[in-house]
Design an enzyme around this catalytic site. Structure first.
Site, mmCIF file in Angstrom:
data_model
loop_
_atom_site.group_PDB
_atom_site.id
_atom_site.type_symbol
_atom_site.label_atom_id
_atom_site.label_comp_id
_atom_site.label_asym_id
_atom_site.label_seq_id
_atom_site.Cartn_x
_atom_site.Cartn_y
_atom_site.Cartn_z
ATOM 1 N N ARG A 121 0.813 -1.237 0.000
ATOM 2 C CA ARG A 121 0.000 0.000 0.000
ATOM 3 C C ARG A 121 0.833 1.268 0.000
ATOM 4 N NH1 ARG A 121 -2.724 -3.330 3.276
ATOM 5 N NH2 ARG A 121 -4.537 -4.244 2.285
ATOM 6 N N LYS A 143 3.417 11.784 -10.753
ATOM 7 C CA LYS A 143 2.581 10.901 -11.576
ATOM 8 C C LYS A 143 3.358 9.623 -11.870
ATOM 9 C CE LYS A 143 0.090 14.089 -14.550
ATOM 10 N NZ LYS A 143 -0.353 14.182 -15.960
ATOM 11 N N GLU A 185 10.401 19.786 -23.837
ATOM 12 C CA GLU A 185 9.719 20.136 -22.579
ATOM 13 C C GLU A 185 10.370 21.375 -21.947
ATOM 14 O OE1 GLU A 185 7.031 18.379 -21.931
ATOM 15 O OE2 GLU A 185 7.378 16.474 -22.971
ATOM 16 N N LYS A 227 8.260 23.390 -13.210
ATOM 17 C CA LYS A 227 7.306 22.295 -13.030
ATOM 18 C C LYS A 227 6.837 22.242 -11.577
ATOM 19 C CE LYS A 227 5.651 17.818 -13.838
ATOM 20 N NZ LYS A 227 5.691 16.571 -14.587
ATOM 21 N N GLU A 237 -3.757 17.793 -10.774
ATOM 22 C CA GLU A 237 -4.215 18.183 -12.099
ATOM 23 C C GLU A 237 -5.703 18.479 -12.163
ATOM 24 O OE1 GLU A 237 -2.124 16.081 -15.167
ATOM 25 O OE2 GLU A 237 -3.548 16.769 -16.689
ATOM 26 N N ARG A 241 -2.475 22.927 -13.566
ATOM 27 C CA ARG A 241 -1.451 21.986 -14.055
ATOM 28 C C ARG A 241 -1.639 21.699 -15.547
ATOM 29 N NH1 ARG A 241 0.947 16.865 -10.562
ATOM 30 N NH2 ARG A 241 2.293 15.995 -12.177
ATOM 31 N N ASN A 245 0.270 21.000 -20.535
ATOM 32 C CA ASN A 245 -0.138 20.352 -21.788
ATOM 33 C C ASN A 245 0.143 21.223 -23.003
ATOM 34 O OD1 ASN A 245 -1.097 18.025 -20.576
ATOM 35 N ND2 ASN A 245 -3.091 18.942 -20.169
ATOM 36 N N HIS A 248 1.009 19.725 -26.242
ATOM 37 C CA HIS A 248 0.738 18.296 -26.095
ATOM 38 C C HIS A 248 -0.566 17.851 -26.747
ATOM 39 C CE1 HIS A 248 4.157 18.361 -23.454
ATOM 40 N NE2 HIS A 248 4.038 17.084 -23.173
ATOM 41 N N HIS A 252 0.060 15.004 -29.091
ATOM 42 C CA HIS A 252 -0.492 13.650 -28.905
ATOM 43 C C HIS A 252 -1.228 13.184 -30.150
ATOM 44 C CE1 HIS A 252 -0.488 14.034 -24.242
ATOM 45 N NE2 HIS A 252 0.579 13.373 -24.667
HETATM 46 N N1 LIG Z 1 5.163 10.754 -14.887
HETATM 47 C C1 LIG Z 1 5.125 11.847 -15.633
HETATM 48 O O1 LIG Z 1 4.709 12.920 -15.188
HETATM 49 C C2 LIG Z 1 5.597 11.751 -17.052
HETATM 50 C C3 LIG Z 1 5.808 12.929 -17.793
HETATM 51 C C4 LIG Z 1 6.305 12.816 -19.077
HETATM 52 C C5 LIG Z 1 6.587 11.563 -19.610
HETATM 53 N N2 LIG Z 1 6.375 10.444 -18.878
HETATM 54 C C6 LIG Z 1 6.692 9.114 -19.398
HETATM 55 O O2 LIG Z 1 8.091 9.035 -19.598
HETATM 56 C C7 LIG Z 1 8.356 8.063 -20.612
HETATM 57 C C8 LIG Z 1 9.392 8.614 -21.553
HETATM 58 O O3 LIG Z 1 10.578 8.877 -20.820
HETATM 59 P P1 LIG Z 1 11.996 8.970 -21.543
HETATM 60 O O4 LIG Z 1 11.907 9.889 -22.690
HETATM 61 O O5 LIG Z 1 12.987 9.224 -20.484
HETATM 62 O O6 LIG Z 1 12.147 7.517 -22.199
HETATM 63 P P2 LIG Z 1 12.892 6.195 -21.713
HETATM 64 O O7 LIG Z 1 12.760 5.994 -20.279
HETATM 65 O O8 LIG Z 1 12.400 5.115 -22.604
HETATM 66 O O9 LIG Z 1 14.421 6.504 -22.061
HETATM 67 C C9 LIG Z 1 14.809 6.698 -23.401
HETATM 68 C C10 LIG Z 1 15.981 5.774 -23.758
HETATM 69 O O10 LIG Z 1 17.177 6.266 -23.138
HETATM 70 C C11 LIG Z 1 17.809 5.218 -22.408
HETATM 71 N N3 LIG Z 1 18.561 5.878 -21.353
HETATM 72 C C12 LIG Z 1 18.092 6.404 -20.198
HETATM 73 N N4 LIG Z 1 19.045 7.080 -19.571
HETATM 74 C C13 LIG Z 1 20.173 6.967 -20.319
HETATM 75 C C14 LIG Z 1 21.495 7.471 -20.193
HETATM 76 N N5 LIG Z 1 21.835 8.270 -19.184
HETATM 77 N N6 LIG Z 1 22.398 7.135 -21.136
HETATM 78 C C15 LIG Z 1 22.024 6.380 -22.191
HETATM 79 N N7 LIG Z 1 20.789 5.912 -22.386
HETATM 80 C C16 LIG Z 1 19.872 6.201 -21.453
HETATM 81 C C17 LIG Z 1 16.687 4.343 -21.985
HETATM 82 O O11 LIG Z 1 17.129 3.070 -21.646
HETATM 83 C C18 LIG Z 1 15.818 4.362 -23.240
HETATM 84 O O12 LIG Z 1 16.312 3.470 -24.196
HETATM 85 C C19 LIG Z 1 7.036 7.746 -21.272
HETATM 86 O O13 LIG Z 1 6.599 6.482 -20.843
HETATM 87 C C20 LIG Z 1 6.097 8.822 -20.743
HETATM 88 O O14 LIG Z 1 4.757 8.393 -20.645
HETATM 89 C C21 LIG Z 1 5.898 10.530 -17.611
HETATM 90 ZN ZN LIG Z 2 5.544 15.717 -22.572
#
Ligand SMILES: NC(=O)c1ccc[n+]([C@@H]2O[C@H](COP(=O)([O-])OP(=O)(O)OC[C@H]3O[C@@H](n4cnc5c(N)ncnc54)[C@H](O)[C@@H]3O)[C@@H](O)[C@H]2O)c1
Ligand SMILES: [Zn+2]
Length: 360
Positions: A121, A143, A185, A227, A237, A241, A245, A248, A252
């Site tokens: 939990r 999130k 971003e 942020k 949100e 917040r 977007n 976005h 999207h």
């Molecule tokens: N929680 C939130 O508020 C929020 C906001 C925006 C996006 N997201 C989510 O985030 C995800 C995208 O995140 P992302 O763009 O970081 O993608 P990701 O986590 O897939 O990373 C991108 C690539 O980079 C690699 N990588 C990571 N760090 C590295 C480093 N230091 N050196 C070399 N390679 C590295 C990863 O293994 C991957 O192949 C999506 O699933 C999206 O939905 C969440």
């Molecule tokens: Zn985004």
């Protein structure tokens, strides 16, 4: 070393930012009074690069450590991966005094964060983001979640981290495309929240692309501040917040239309921001000069400034599938000049897509 605090009452937490500070994770967790066992969730790409340093630092600070490796890729942001993580946590006998460390990009952060939100939990999570997107966006704000075969990010929870530790040196190994995608971003924060940051980005685009550590530290810090300030006003949100977007809504739609393959999220958001800038101008919120600055900054950072070519009808259909749509209408985020925003009520998406500039 830079430190800022996200003020959310009992759920407040520090964000620590620096160059080469990965080895300080153990002490930083100690000073947050975290408990004995630490499960470090990472993936098959980030693990070989940075896991050892994190484990060594945590062990030296007196924690017993349990590495958990998941596969790399958005396609592994699933309930099945989560099930595997829970198994590892149970086998390692993590109790309610334990915590999870998420070491990786947004995918690892979202999955590990959700595992922490739900295991017993809820146990604390420490975010150690290693992509630019996760450093400036997903690691801050609480999130967490996974995808479902019927849609992205549909299963999740709000779970604020206990600590975010950002080592900008980890960005050195990031691919060029992932690095540039994260910059979308960053531009977003400047365009709708902070005019002086936007100026700084215009002046520093070359140093940013060179990944100059000092400049990146500043970029990440101001982005996290932006942020955090939005999250502090609207943790779950309900209202403001939604400003995050910006770019976005159409971004999207572009991702949906291209099947999440041709464009990264950041590229789609960049194109969506350029279009949002044009829509803002048409609605009298900004000038042609403001639009030109936004487009020019995106281009100088190697990001697209035109949406992919699809018909107005296809965009309308994609928009109608957006989970943020309400009764066929939406709250579209515009830039007011540079550095401020305005919500535009769009009762009918057809009016929004009738004049799109597409073509990349
Ligand atoms: N929680 C939130 O508020 C929020 C906001 C925006 C996006 N997201 C989510 O985030 C995800 C995208 O995140 P992302 O763009 O970081 O993608 P990701 O986590 O897939 O990373 C991108 C690539 O980079 C690699 N990588 C990571 N760090 C590295 C480093 N230091 N050196 C070399 N390679 C590295 C990863 O293994 C991957 O192949 C999506 O699933 C999206 O939905 C969440
Ligand atoms: Zn985004």
């Amino acid at each position: 070393l830079e430190r800022l605090d996200v003020s959310l009452g009992e759920r407040s937490y520090p964000i620590v930012i620096g160059n080469g500070i990965l080895d300080e994770i153990g002490d930083a967790c100690r000073s947050r009074h975290l408990g004995g066992h630490a499960a470090v969730v990472t993936n098959s790409t980030v693990g070989p690069l940075y896991l050892e340093r994190v484990l060594t630092s945590l062990s030296a600070a007196g924690f017993s450590v349990h590495p958990v490796e998941i596969q790399d890729g958005e396609e592994y942001k699933t309930l099945a991966t989560l099930e595997g993580i829970y198994g590892e946590l149970i086998r390692a006998r993590l109790d309610r005094n334990s915590f999870v460390v998420a070491l990786g990009g947004g995918v690892v952060g979202d999955v590990a964060g959700f595992a922490a939100a739900t295991y017993l939990r809820g146990i604390p999570v420490v975010q150690v983001p290693t992509t630019l997107l996760s450093q400036v966006d997903s690691s801050v704000g609480g999130k967490t979640g996974v995808n479902h075969s019927l849609g992205k990010n549909l299963i999740g929870a709000f779970h604020q981290p206990s600590l975010v530790l950002i080592d900008v040196a980890t960005l050195e190994t990031l691919s060029e495309r992932d690095f540039r995608s994260g910059l979308a971003e960053v531009v977003k924060y400047g365009a709708v929240l902070d005019a002086s940051f936007f100026n700084f980005l215009e002046d520093s685009s070359k140093a940013i692309l060179r990944r100059d550590a000092e400049v990146l530290t500043r970029v990440v810090k101001i982005s996290c501040e932006a942020k955090a300030s939005v999250v502090e006003k609207d943790e779950t949100e309900g209202g403001i917040r939604a400003v995050l977007n910006y770019g976005h809504t159409l971004g999207h739609a572009a991702e949906t239309l291209t099947g999440y393959r041709e464009m990264t999220h950041g590229e789609a958001v960049a194109a969506g921001m350029a279009e949002a800038a044009r829509i803002s101008e048409r609605n009298g919120f900004s000038s042609a000069a403001d639009t030109a600055r936004i487009v020019r900054l995106l281009q100088s950072l190697g990001l697209p400034s035109r949406l992919p070519h699809f018909s107005a009808g296809e965009y309308a259909e994609a928009l109608l599938r957006d989970k943020k749509m309400r009764d066929g209408g939406l709250k579209f985020v515009c830039n007011r000049g540079i550095g401020a925003f305005e919500f535009l009520a769009v009762p009918d998406v057809c009016s929004l897509v009738s004049d799109l500039t597409t073509g990349d």
